[in-house]
Design a protein around this motif. Structure first.
Motif, PDB file in Angstrom:
ATOM      1  N   ASN A 120       0.800  -1.216   0.000  1.00 57.99           N
ATOM      2  CA  ASN A 120       0.000   0.000   0.000  1.00 57.99           C
ATOM      3  C   ASN A 120       0.834   1.267   0.000  1.00 57.99           C
ATOM      4  OD1 ASN A 120      -2.476  -1.360  -0.002  1.00 57.99           O
ATOM      5  ND2 ASN A 120      -2.418  -1.608   2.225  1.00 57.99           N
ATOM      6  N   ALA A 121       2.132   1.139   0.283  1.00 54.58           N
ATOM      7  CA  ALA A 121       2.982   2.324   0.345  1.00 54.58           C
ATOM      8  C   ALA A 121       4.411   1.953  -0.048  1.00 54.58           C
ATOM      9  CB  ALA A 121       2.961   2.938   1.744  1.00 54.58           C
ATOM     10  N   TYR A 122       5.077   2.892  -0.728  1.00 57.21           N
ATOM     11  CA  TYR A 122       6.463   2.711  -1.146  1.00 57.21           C
ATOM     12  C   TYR A 122       7.249   3.979  -0.839  1.00 57.21           C
ATOM     13  CZ  TYR A 122       4.913  -1.347  -3.890  1.00 57.21           C
ATOM     14  OH  TYR A 122       4.396  -2.541  -4.283  1.00 57.21           O
ATOM     15  N   ASP A 123       8.431   3.799  -0.283  1.00 59.65           N
ATOM     16  CA  ASP A 123       9.360   4.908  -0.053  1.00 59.65           C
ATOM     17  C   ASP A 123      10.485   4.795  -1.088  1.00 59.65           C
ATOM     18  OD1 ASP A 123      11.155   6.799   0.742  1.00 59.65           O
ATOM     19  OD2 ASP A 123      11.478   6.000   2.751  1.00 59.65           O
ATOM     20  N   MET A 124      10.486   5.728  -2.054  1.00 54.18           N
ATOM     21  CA  MET A 124      11.440   5.666  -3.160  1.00 54.18           C
ATOM     22  C   MET A 124      12.379   6.871  -3.163  1.00 54.18           C
ATOM     23  SD  MET A 124       8.980   4.097  -6.168  1.00 54.18           S
ATOM     24  CE  MET A 124       7.654   5.294  -5.949  1.00 54.18           C
ATOM     25  N   GLY A 125      12.624   7.444  -1.990  1.00 54.06           N
ATOM     26  CA  GLY A 125      13.544   8.560  -1.877  1.00 54.06           C
ATOM     27  C   GLY A 125      14.949   8.172  -2.316  1.00 54.06           C
ATOM     28  N   GLY A 126      15.643   9.091  -3.001  1.00 55.88           N
ATOM     29  CA  GLY A 126      16.972   8.819  -3.518  1.00 55.88           C
ATOM     30  C   GLY A 126      16.984   8.499  -4.995  1.00 55.88           C
ATOM     31  N   LEU A 127      15.796   8.352  -5.611  1.00 49.43           N
ATOM     32  CA  LEU A 127      15.711   8.096  -7.044  1.00 49.43           C
ATOM     33  C   LEU A 127      16.390   9.231  -7.807  1.00 49.43           C
ATOM     34  CD1 LEU A 127      14.430   6.342  -9.346  1.00 49.43           C
ATOM     35  CD2 LEU A 127      12.472   7.904  -9.223  1.00 49.43           C
ATOM     36  N   MET A 128      17.272   8.883  -8.744  1.00 46.60           N
ATOM     37  CA  MET A 128      18.030   9.906  -9.467  1.00 46.60           C
ATOM     38  C   MET A 128      18.437   9.388 -10.831  1.00 46.60           C
ATOM     39  SD  MET A 128      21.293  10.863 -10.532  1.00 46.60           S
ATOM     40  CE  MET A 128      22.428   9.925  -9.519  1.00 46.60           C
ATOM     41  N   ALA A 129      18.483  10.293 -11.823  1.00 50.88           N
ATOM     42  CA  ALA A 129      19.004   9.974 -13.148  1.00 50.88           C
ATOM     43  C   ALA A 129      19.538  11.261 -13.762  1.00 50.88           C
ATOM     44  CB  ALA A 129      17.923   9.371 -14.041  1.00 50.88           C
ATOM     45  N   GLY A 130      20.663  11.157 -14.464  1.00 47.72           N
ATOM     46  CA  GLY A 130      21.218  12.356 -15.073  1.00 47.72           C
ATOM     47  C   GLY A 130      22.380  12.053 -16.000  1.00 47.72           C
ATOM     48  N   ALA A 131      22.726  13.034 -16.830  1.00 43.03           N
ATOM     49  CA  ALA A 131      23.855  12.908 -17.744  1.00 43.03           C
ATOM     50  C   ALA A 131      24.285  14.284 -18.211  1.00 43.03           C
ATOM     51  CB  ALA A 131      23.507  12.026 -18.943  1.00 43.03           C
ATOM     52  N   ASP A 132      25.585  14.445 -18.484  1.00 42.02           N
ATOM     53  CA  ASP A 132      26.163  15.668 -19.034  1.00 42.02           C
ATOM     54  C   ASP A 132      26.919  15.325 -20.315  1.00 42.02           C
ATOM     55  OD1 ASP A 132      25.339  16.524 -16.560  1.00 42.02           O
ATOM     56  OD2 ASP A 132      27.105  17.739 -16.172  1.00 42.02           O
ATOM     57  N   ALA A 133      26.836  16.188 -21.321  1.00 40.92           N
ATOM     58  CA  ALA A 133      27.627  16.056 -22.545  1.00 40.92           C
ATOM     59  C   ALA A 133      28.403  17.357 -22.740  1.00 40.92           C
ATOM     60  CB  ALA A 133      26.731  15.772 -23.749  1.00 40.92           C
ATOM     61  N   VAL A 134      29.723  17.257 -22.823  1.00 37.24           N
ATOM     62  CA  VAL A 134      30.591  18.443 -22.849  1.00 37.24           C
ATOM     63  C   VAL A 134      31.660  18.288 -23.930  1.00 37.24           C
ATOM     64  CG1 VAL A 134      32.238  19.826 -21.516  1.00 37.24           C
ATOM     65  CG2 VAL A 134      30.228  18.862 -20.387  1.00 37.24           C
ATOM     66  N   MET A 135      31.851  19.331 -24.740  1.00 33.08           N
ATOM     67  CA  MET A 135      32.986  19.386 -25.660  1.00 33.08           C
ATOM     68  C   MET A 135      34.201  19.893 -24.890  1.00 33.08           C
ATOM     69  SD  MET A 135      32.295  18.316 -28.707  1.00 33.08           S
ATOM     70  CE  MET A 135      33.740  18.974 -29.531  1.00 33.08           C
ATOM     71  N   ASN A 136      35.355  19.301 -25.154  1.00 32.25           N
ATOM     72  CA  ASN A 136      36.552  19.642 -24.406  1.00 32.25           C
ATOM     73  C   ASN A 136      37.690  19.969 -25.373  1.00 32.25           C
ATOM     74  OD1 ASN A 136      37.910  19.633 -21.662  1.00 32.25           O
ATOM     75  ND2 ASN A 136      39.231  18.227 -22.762  1.00 32.25           N
ATOM     76  N   ILE A 137      38.265  21.156 -25.242  1.00 33.24           N
ATOM     77  CA  ILE A 137      39.450  21.553 -26.010  1.00 33.24           C
ATOM     78  C   ILE A 137      40.581  21.800 -25.015  1.00 33.24           C
ATOM     79  CG2 ILE A 137      40.461  23.260 -27.559  1.00 33.24           C
ATOM     80  CD1 ILE A 137      37.698  23.766 -28.691  1.00 33.24           C
ATOM     81  N   SER A 138      41.670  21.076 -25.170  1.00 31.73           N
ATOM     82  CA  SER A 138      42.741  21.159 -24.191  1.00 31.73           C
ATOM     83  C   SER A 138      44.066  21.495 -24.859  1.00 31.73           C
ATOM     84  CB  SER A 138      42.876  19.841 -23.423  1.00 31.73           C
ATOM     85  OG  SER A 138      43.262  18.795 -24.285  1.00 31.73           O
ATOM     86  N   ALA A 139      44.901  22.171 -24.090  1.00 30.21           N
ATOM     87  CA  ALA A 139      46.268  22.479 -24.517  1.00 30.21           C
ATOM     88  C   ALA A 139      47.207  22.104 -23.382  1.00 30.21           C
ATOM     89  CB  ALA A 139      46.403  23.964 -24.857  1.00 30.21           C
ATOM     90  N   GLY A 140      48.212  21.299 -23.699  1.00 32.27           N
ATOM     91  CA  GLY A 140      49.126  20.824 -22.673  1.00 32.27           C
ATOM     92  C   GLY A 140      50.574  21.183 -22.969  1.00 32.27           C
ATOM     93  N   VAL A 173       4.907   7.048  -2.081  1.00 32.56           N
ATOM     94  CA  VAL A 173       3.726   6.732  -2.876  1.00 32.56           C
ATOM     95  C   VAL A 173       2.812   5.832  -2.048  1.00 32.56           C
ATOM     96  CG1 VAL A 173       2.878   5.715  -5.012  1.00 32.56           C
ATOM     97  CG2 VAL A 173       5.082   6.888  -4.996  1.00 32.56           C
ATOM     98  N   THR A 174       1.548   6.229  -1.888  1.00 34.07           N
ATOM     99  CA  THR A 174       0.591   5.492  -1.066  1.00 34.07           C
ATOM    100  C   THR A 174      -0.664   5.212  -1.875  1.00 34.07           C
ATOM    101  OG1 THR A 174       1.413   6.655   0.895  1.00 34.07           O
ATOM    102  CG2 THR A 174      -0.681   5.473   1.110  1.00 34.07           C
ATOM    103  N   LEU A 175      -1.140   3.957  -1.818  1.00 32.52           N
ATOM    104  CA  LEU A 175      -2.345   3.580  -2.553  1.00 32.52           C
ATOM    105  C   LEU A 175      -3.563   4.200  -1.886  1.00 32.52           C
ATOM    106  CD1 LEU A 175      -3.477   1.886  -4.875  1.00 32.52           C
ATOM    107  CD2 LEU A 175      -3.680  -0.035  -3.276  1.00 32.52           C
ATOM    108  N   ASN A 176      -4.378   4.895  -2.701  1.00 31.55           N
ATOM    109  CA  ASN A 176      -5.567   5.575  -2.211  1.00 31.55           C
ATOM    110  C   ASN A 176      -6.718   5.237  -3.156  1.00 31.55           C
ATOM    111  OD1 ASN A 176      -7.429   7.226  -0.990  1.00 31.55           O
ATOM    112  ND2 ASN A 176      -6.539   9.140  -1.768  1.00 31.55           N
ATOM    113  N   GLY A 177      -7.390   4.136  -2.882  1.00 25.66           N
ATOM    114  CA  GLY A 177      -8.453   3.688  -3.766  1.00 25.66           C
ATOM    115  C   GLY A 177      -7.867   3.164  -5.071  1.00 25.66           C
ATOM    116  N   GLU A 178      -8.277   3.770  -6.182  1.00 29.24           N
ATOM    117  CA  GLU A 178      -7.766   3.375  -7.492  1.00 29.24           C
ATOM    118  C   GLU A 178      -6.637   4.296  -7.953  1.00 29.24           C
ATOM    119  OE1 GLU A 178     -10.999   3.259 -10.178  1.00 29.24           O
ATOM    120  OE2 GLU A 178     -11.969   1.525  -9.230  1.00 29.24           O
ATOM    121  N   LYS A 179      -6.167   5.166  -7.092  1.00 29.21           N
ATOM    122  CA  LYS A 179      -5.098   6.092  -7.433  1.00 29.21           C
ATOM    123  C   LYS A 179      -3.958   5.971  -6.424  1.00 29.21           C
ATOM    124  CE  LYS A 179      -8.102   9.585  -9.542  1.00 29.21           C
ATOM    125  NZ  LYS A 179      -8.503  11.029  -9.558  1.00 29.21           N
ATOM    126  N   TRP A 180      -2.825   6.472  -6.825  1.00 28.14           N
ATOM    127  CA  TRP A 180      -1.674   6.563  -5.933  1.00 28.14           C
ATOM    128  C   TRP A 180      -1.507   8.014  -5.495  1.00 28.14           C
ATOM    129  CZ3 TRP A 180       0.757   2.273  -4.247  1.00 28.14           C
ATOM    130  CH2 TRP A 180       0.620   1.104  -4.986  1.00 28.14           C
TER     131      TRP A 180
END
Length: 416
Positions: A120-140, A173-180
Motif C-alpha cells: 500500500n505504500a512505497y518509499d522511493m527517496g533517492g531516485l536519481m538519473a542524469g547525464a552531461d555532454a561536454v565538448m573539451n578543447i585542451s592544450a598541454g 507513494v501510497t495507494l488511495n483507492g484506485e489512485k496513488w
C-alpha cells in the motif's frame, strides 16, 4: 596516452590523431545491475526475458537487487589531436567529447514498477538519473627541467552541450483507492542551447514529450562553459626508478541561466498509473496512462560539480635495459555519480622496439556505488612503428560470458 594520467608524461616523438579514431575510453560500473539481474531464463528452452516479463516473479528478482541500485558511466572520445616537440618542450592540443552520467534506483522503485499494488505504500527517496555532454578543447605543455625532473600542465576549455538531471530527496507513494497519492520533493535541471520544455495546461513539464531524442536534436550551440587545470611531475632516480604524481580536474563547470530550466516537484499529487505498449503499426513504443513525475518551473541555477582527481605512479626497470618493467599506479577519480579509488600492479615487456605489452591486476572500490569492492585482471598492447601507433587495453577481463550472445557481456560482475 600517459598524458591523460599525468600531463608531465610524454611520448618519445610527436603524433597526430586520425580524425574521430583518436582515442575512446569507456567506463561502466554498478553495484547490482548485471546480466543476471536484468535477464532471466523461462520455459523449457531457457528463453531469456527481461525482469519486467510477467513470467519472472519478484521472488526471482529481489535477491539480486541492493537497497539502492546504482549505475555510473562515462565516455571520453578524442576527435582531433596532435603532440609535438620544440626542443626540450612537448606540446599537445586536442578536441574531444566527454559524456558522464548515471542513475540510482531504490529497490522499492523496481518493486513498484514490477508489482504495482503488492504493497500500500512505497518509499522511493533517492531516485536519481542524469547525464552531461561536454565538448573539451585542451592544450598541454611538458618541460624537462633536467635529466631527472619533468613537469607539465594542461588547461581544458569546456563547452557544455547538454545537461539533464532529475533527483528526489523524498518520494513516497501510497495507494488511495484506485489512485496513488504521491508525496514528492525533488529537483529537475535541464540545460541546452535551443531548449524547449513542453508544459501542459497547468504548467507542469510534459515528461512524455521530453524524451532524449527530441531533447538532443534541439542543440543549437553551447549552453555552458567551464575551465579546468591538470598539473603533474615525473622524477627519475638512479636511471631505473620512475616516480610520478598529478592533480587533475581543478576548476568549474557552469551552465547559462538563459539556456537552463530548473524545476521543482510539487509536494503532493495523484498518480493514476502508466505503461508502455509496443505498437506494431508504428513500430514504436507508446505511453498509455499518465506520467508520474510532475515539475513546475522554479528559481535556481545549474552547475556540474567538479572534483579533483589524484594519480600516483612508480615504475622499476628490472634489468636496466628497458626490456621488463614492474609498476604500481594509484588513481582516485570522482564525479557527480561515482568515485573510484584503485591501486593497480603491472608488468610491462618491451621485446622489440615497436611493440609493448602489459598485464595488470587492480583492486579498489566505487565509493558512491554502494562502497562495493572489486578486483580484476587487465591487459594492454601497443604497436608503435615509425608511421602509426595502435593501442588497445582494458582493466577488466571477463572469463565467463553469456552464451546467448557469445559476446563480452559480464554475467555476474560489472566491468569498469
Amino acid at each position: 596516452m600517459r598524458g591523460y594520467l599525468n600531463p608531465a608524461l610524454r611520448p618519445d616523438r610527436g603524433y597526430v590523431y586520425i580524425p574521430v579514431l583518436g582515442t575512446t575510453s569507456v567506463n561502466f560500473n554498478s553495484n547490482a545491475l548485471t546480466f543476471k539481474t536484468i535477464f532471466y531464463p523461462v520455459g523449457d528452452n531457457g528463453q531469456l526475458v527481461s525482469l519486467l516479463d510477467d513470467r519472472v516473479t519478484w521472488h526471482d528478482i529481489e535477491p539480486n537487487l541492493k537497497t539502492m541500485n546504482k549505475v555510473g558511466f562515462d565516455l571520453h572520445m578524442t576527435l582531433l589531436g596532435a603532440g609535438f616537440y620544440t626542443g626540450r618542450d612537448f606540446w599537445t592540443i586536442e578536441a574531444g567529447l566527454d559524456v558522464t552520467g548515471g542513475f540510482y534506483l531504490p529497490k522499492s522503485f523496481v518493486e513498484f514498477v514490477k508489482l504495482g499494488s503488492k504493497a500500500n505504500a512505497y518509499d522511493m527517496g533517492g531516485l536519481m538519473a542524469g547525464a552531461d555532454a561536454v565538448m573539451n578543447i585542451s592544450a598541454g605543455y611538458s618541460r624537462r627541467i633536467n635529466d631527472e625532473l619533468t613537469v607539465g600542465g594542461r588547461v581544458n576549455f569546456k563547452g557544455g552541450l547538454a545537461r539533464a538531471n532529475m533527483n528526489y530527496d523524498r518520494l513516497n507513494v501510497t495507494l488511495n483507492g484506485e489512485k496513488w497519492a504521491v508525496d514528492a520533493g525533488g529537483n529537475l535541471a535541464l540545460s541546452l542551447n535551443g531548449l524547449d520544455v513542453p508544459t501542459d495546461a497547468e504548467g507542469y513539464v510534459d515528461m512524455d514529450r521530453l524524451d532524449a531524442e527530441s531533447f538532443v536534436s534541439n542543440i543549437r550551440g553551447l549552453a555552458g562553459f567551464g575551465l579546468t587545470f591538470d598539473i603533474g611531475a615525473e622524477y627519475v632516480w638512479m636511471e631505473r626508478f620512475k616516480f610520478s604524481a598529478a592533480i587533475l580536474n581543478l576548476g568549474f563547470m557552469n551552465w547559462s541561466e538563459k539556456h537552463t530550466f530548473v524545476g521543482r516537484s510539487e509536494a503532493s499529487y495523484d498518480f493514476v498509473g502508466m505503461r508502455y505498449d509496443f505498437n506494431p503499426e508504428t513500430n514504436q513504443w507508446e505511453t498509455v496512462g499518465e506520467g508520474g513525475a510532475k515539475f513546475k518551473e522554479a528559481s535556481g541555477r545549474a552547475r556540474t560539480k567538479m572534483y579533483p582527481g589524484f594519480v600516483l605512479g612508480a615504475e622499476y626497470d628490472i634489468f636496466g635495459n628497458n626490456l621488463l618493467g614492474a609498476g604500481a599506479l594509484f588513481t582516485h577519480r570522482k564525479n557527480e555519480y561515482y568515485a573510484r579509488t584503485e591501486v593497480a600492479l603491472s608488468a610491462t615487456v618491451r621485446p622489440i622496439e615497436w611493440f609493448t605489452a602489459s598485464l595488470s591486476w587492480s583492486v579498489g572500490n566505487y565509493k558512491n556505488i554502494g562502497d562495493n569492492f572489486f578486483n580484476s585482471f587487465g591487459f594492454a598492447f601497443n604497436f608503435h612503428t615509425g608511421w602509426i601507433n595502435f593501442f588497445a587495453g582494458t582493466d577488466f577481463l571477463m572469463f565467463k560470458v553469456n552464451p546467448q550472445f557469445k559476446a563480452w557481456v559480464p554475467v555476474t560482475q560489472v566491468p569498469n
